[in-house]
Design a protein around this motif. Structure first.
Motif, short mmCIF file in Angstrom:
data_model
loop_
_atom_site.label_atom_id
_atom_site.label_comp_id
_atom_site.label_asym_id
_atom_site.label_seq_id
_atom_site.Cartn_x
_atom_site.Cartn_y
_atom_site.Cartn_z
N ALA A 162 3.73 -15.45 7.96
CA ALA A 162 3.58 -13.95 8.26
C ALA A 162 4.23 -12.95 7.22
N ALA A 163 5.36 -13.37 6.91
CA ALA A 163 6.46 -12.82 5.96
C ALA A 163 5.76 -12.93 4.45
N MET A 164 5.21 -13.92 4.25
CA MET A 164 4.49 -14.18 2.91
C MET A 164 3.43 -13.13 2.84
N ARG A 165 2.65 -13.34 4.06
CA ARG A 165 1.55 -12.17 3.89
C ARG A 165 1.77 -10.92 3.78
N SER A 166 2.91 -10.48 4.48
CA SER A 166 3.27 -9.08 4.28
C SER A 166 3.61 -8.57 2.99
N GLN A 167 4.60 -9.83 2.31
CA GLN A 167 4.99 -9.24 0.85
C GLN A 167 3.71 -9.31 -0.04
N THR A 168 2.77 -9.98 0.25
CA THR A 168 1.44 -10.07 -0.74
C THR A 168 0.85 -8.58 -0.50
N ALA A 169 0.67 -8.16 0.91
CA ALA A 169 0.14 -6.90 0.92
C ALA A 169 0.75 -5.92 0.13
N MET A 170 2.12 -5.91 0.12
CA MET A 170 2.89 -5.00 -0.13
C MET A 170 4.25 -5.30 -0.78
N PRO A 171 4.13 -5.75 -1.83
CA PRO A 171 5.30 -6.26 -2.79
C PRO A 171 6.37 -5.33 -2.87
N GLY A 172 7.84 -5.78 -2.45
CA GLY A 172 8.83 -4.89 -2.55
C GLY A 172 9.09 -4.41 -3.93
N PRO A 173 8.94 -5.35 -4.97
CA PRO A 173 9.14 -4.52 -6.27
C PRO A 173 8.41 -3.45 -6.68
N SER A 174 7.03 -3.61 -6.10
CA SER A 174 6.25 -2.55 -6.54
C SER A 174 6.61 -0.95 -6.12
N GLN A 175 7.65 -1.05 -5.30
CA GLN A 175 8.24 0.47 -5.11
C GLN A 175 8.93 0.85 -6.26
N CYS A 190 7.61 -7.37 10.83
CA CYS A 190 9.03 -7.53 11.50
C CYS A 190 9.92 -7.08 10.45
N SER A 191 11.13 -6.76 10.60
CA SER A 191 12.27 -6.60 9.72
C SER A 191 12.52 -7.82 8.85
N GLY A 192 12.43 -8.86 9.41
CA GLY A 192 12.59 -10.27 8.72
C GLY A 192 11.73 -10.55 7.57
N PHE A 193 10.57 -9.54 7.38
CA PHE A 193 9.34 -9.79 6.49
C PHE A 193 9.97 -9.19 4.94
N GLY A 194 10.97 -8.49 5.02
CA GLY A 194 11.50 -7.92 3.92
C GLY A 194 11.95 -6.68 4.28
N ARG A 195 12.52 -5.80 3.44
CA ARG A 195 13.01 -4.58 3.45
C ARG A 195 11.76 -3.64 3.68
N PRO A 196 11.85 -2.50 4.64
CA PRO A 196 10.68 -1.65 4.94
C PRO A 196 10.14 -1.00 3.48
N PRO A 197 8.99 -0.81 3.28
CA PRO A 197 8.67 -0.13 1.83
C PRO A 197 9.22 1.21 1.77
N ILE A 198 9.07 2.13 2.94
CA ILE A 198 9.72 3.34 2.86
C ILE A 198 11.27 3.57 2.63
N CYS A 199 12.02 2.58 3.24
CA CYS A 199 13.35 2.49 2.66
C CYS A 199 13.35 2.05 1.34
N VAL A 200 12.63 1.14 0.71
CA VAL A 200 12.95 0.91 -0.58
C VAL A 200 12.54 2.11 -1.62
N ARG A 201 11.18 2.66 -1.30
CA ARG A 201 10.91 3.89 -2.00
C ARG A 201 11.93 5.08 -2.20
#
Length: 611
Positions: free
Chosen positions: A28-41, A146-157
């Motif tokens: 599920a974490a991989m699917r979340s990162q694929t949908a919204m990669p952290g580095p894209s922010q 889930c928070s374990g899927f990676g940093r929230p996109p709004i936090c990274v932005r």
């Protein structure tokens, strides 16, 4: 530990807290990162930089336009030509902007909330805030399942955008800075945007932090929150956050006005510590360190330039040496400081210097406007003259040291000059100088500079542009005239009918007998505010408190093609002048066909003492 705020959060059949080590959770974490990669922010930091750079570019173009226009009007006989379509379009556009932008805002509200005192600056800050808020909040992907899927996109932005604001904060903090160089806007006028940049960064930092706390409490309560914030990535953010809060609170106008010296030293120490701890916090995360190194490059360059060009570190015969100064008591608990041995310095009307006296005052560094102009015949006879009215803090302490003597010799370190305006007062047909109290130190150099140019042009038989100079000074006591009596009489003597001087005495007193004249002077350029007395040729004293806005509006009948207003002193005076000049913009927008030439520009330069 009490598990407050905890509830079972299930995402795609996975418990966000209990199943963090399961295969399903990882998939599920991989699917979340694929949908919204952290580095894209990371691109949101670029949008922040592009916006700031675009604003600076627009201001730079405006600066170049007006400097070229001043030069052409003064040197190439443009005052006799009609406006081209482009010039007329720009004049109308600028006048519309000034009509709105010059309007003042209630100063008490501005001081309380730390807002700028003009509608134009406030609108710019609101527009900039809206731009950053839209880029931060409009993208719909705020949190992950889930928070374990990676940093929230709004936090990274928000974090990336906060880091991208850092170069602007440190560039705008410099007295000598690249934005002033490009735009011609002096550092003290940029200071409001420096403070706004800090507050906006703090807001983005809060957006960066809060979702972490919220999601951790939601999924695992206080236990999970403690686990989440135990890593270096999180606790390394505490120091820069605390320091940023202190910087924003300390930068408030109310606080600075009351403990200026304390604020100054605390501010630069916190600024250095904030930069260092922020580098530690974001080191090698999403390439954000590039913003820090960019900020460091501009910041260090500005500091080196200021040290080598503006301060006692300037490599010349006065390297690390103080300059002699004579401090003389003036009427009504004021004093003047005259600094000699300044042949190496150049300055213009309206500029100021920071003074640091040796001895017990060595740690105090305070700005004062220069009331003199450079001598045109010999640089060796140049003197920097400052008129100071003591208040709390540095000026009051220095005044107490002088009470026992009329004249005192001091040693002083100079830092400057700074400020003023890049506009050429000799390129304006009308020049109105309006000040109150010690604010006259800003206006008197303009009067001296322009009248000396008129005298020189008359002597050489050459044409000059300033034809109507109106000097208005509002003071409490008539004895204050002695501060600049010689300069006023000299201006009237050498420029004659081209100069009118009106001095308003606001203290309650009986009107003097004798030498009473009518309410309108021979030049026809004085406002009709009642009886007055003639102090000397061209100088009139009024014993009343004037309506400054009416003085400004009354000048409408005499304005020629280009008019410049300079105001200085109390906030109420500057606000009244700004309100009047705002109303006068209608003369540019609706030029009277009966005039011999259209009104091209009505420009306002205002100097406060809220540095």
């Amino acid at each position: 530990m009490l598990q407050f705020f905890k509830r079972n959060v299930i995402f795609e059949g996975v418990d966000c807290y209990a199943n963090r080590t399961s295969v399903e959770f990882q998939e599920a974490a991989m699917r979340s990162q694929t949908a919204m990669p952290g580095p894209s922010q990371v691109s949101f930091g670029n949008y922040t930089i592009f916006f700031g750079a675009g604003i600076i570019l627009a201001a730079c173009i405006k600066n170049i336009w007006f400097q070229v226009a001043d030069s052409r009007y003064r040197n190439n006989g443009q005052q006799t030509k009609s406006l081209s379509f482009l010039e007329s379009f720009v004049a109308t556009l600028v006048s519309n902007s000034r009509y709105i932008g010059y309007k003042p805002i209630n100063s008490k509200i501005c001081t309380l909330l730390g807002l700028p005192t003009s509608v134009g600056s406030l609108l710019f800050i609101l527009a900039s805030t809206a731009y950053l808020a839209c880029y931060c909040f409009v993208p719909s992907y705020w949190l992950r399942g889930c928070s374990g899927f990676g940093r929230p996109p709004i936090c990274v932005r928000a974090g990336v955008m906060a880091a991208a604001m850092t170069p602007f904060i440190y560039i705008l903090s410099g007295k000598s800075n690249v934005i002033t160089l490009l735009t011609g806007i002096s550092y003290e006028k940029l200071n409001g945007f420096h403070r706004w940049s800090g507050v906006m960064t703090l807001a983005l930092v809060l957006v960066h932090c809060i979702p972490f706390v919220y999601q951790a409490l939601l999924e695992g309560g206080s236990t999970f929150l403690a686990e989440t914030f135990s890593s270096e990535a999180f606790w390394s953010g505490y120091p820069p956050f605390i320091l940023l809060v202190l910087l924003c609170l300390g930068g408030n106008s109310w606080f600075r006005a009351r403990v200026y010296e304390g604020f100054l030293h605390l501010h630069w120490m916190c600024g250095i510590a904030y930069f260092a701890t922020l580098v530690w916090h974001i080191h090698k995360v999403l390439n954000m360190q590039r913003y820090m190194w960019g900020a460091l490059a501009f910041w260090s360059t500005q500091l080196i330039y200021r040290a080598l060009v503006k301060t006692t570190f300037k490599p010349n015969a006065l390297f690390l040496k103080p300059r002699p100064a004579i401090v003389t008591m003036l009427p009504k608990d004021s004093y003047e400081v005259v600094v000699t041995n300044v042949a190496d310095m150049e300055w213009k009307a309206g500029q100021h210097c920071f003074l640091r006296f040796t001895g017990s005052r060595i740690l105090d560094n305070h700005p004062f406007s220069i009331s003199s102009i450079p001598c045109t015949t010999s640089t060796d006879s140049n003197k920097l003259r400052f008129i100071i009215v003591p208040r709390k803090g540095f000026t009051g302490k220095l005044h107490k040291e002088l009470e026992s003597t009329i004249i005192s010799k001091k040693k002083v370190y100079l830092d400057g000059p700074y400020g003023g305006t890049v506009r050429d007062p000799l390129a304006f047909n009308n020049l109105s100088l309006i000040s109150s109290g010690s604010g006259v130190t800003v206006c008197i150099p303009f009067l001296t500079y322009v009248t000396q140019h008129i005298a020189q042009s008359i002597a050489n038989g050459t044409e000059f542009i300033p034809k109507d100079i109106h000097f208005v000074w509002i003071i409490r006591h008539e004895e204050h005239i002695d501060w600049i009596r010689d300069e006023l009489e000299q201006a009237v003597t050498i420029a004659g009918d081209y100069v009118t001087i009106d001095i308003y005495i606001t203290s309650r007193r009986k009107f003097p007998s004798g030498n009473i004249i009518s309410a309108t002077s021979s030049s026809g350029n004085t406002s009709n505010f009642g009886e007055k007395k003639k102090f000397s040729d061209g100088i009139y004293i009024h014993y009343e408190k004037p309506k400054v806005t009416d003085i400004v509006l009354s000048s409408a009948r005499y304005l020629r093609r280009r008019a410049m207003f300079v105001s200085s002193g109390s906030e109420s005076i500057r606000g009244s002048v700004a309100s009047g000049v705002s109303s006068l913009q209608s003369l540019v927008l609706n030029n009277d066909t009966e005039r011999s030439s259209p009104i091209e520009e009505i420009f306002l330069h205002s100097e406060g003492f809220g540095w």
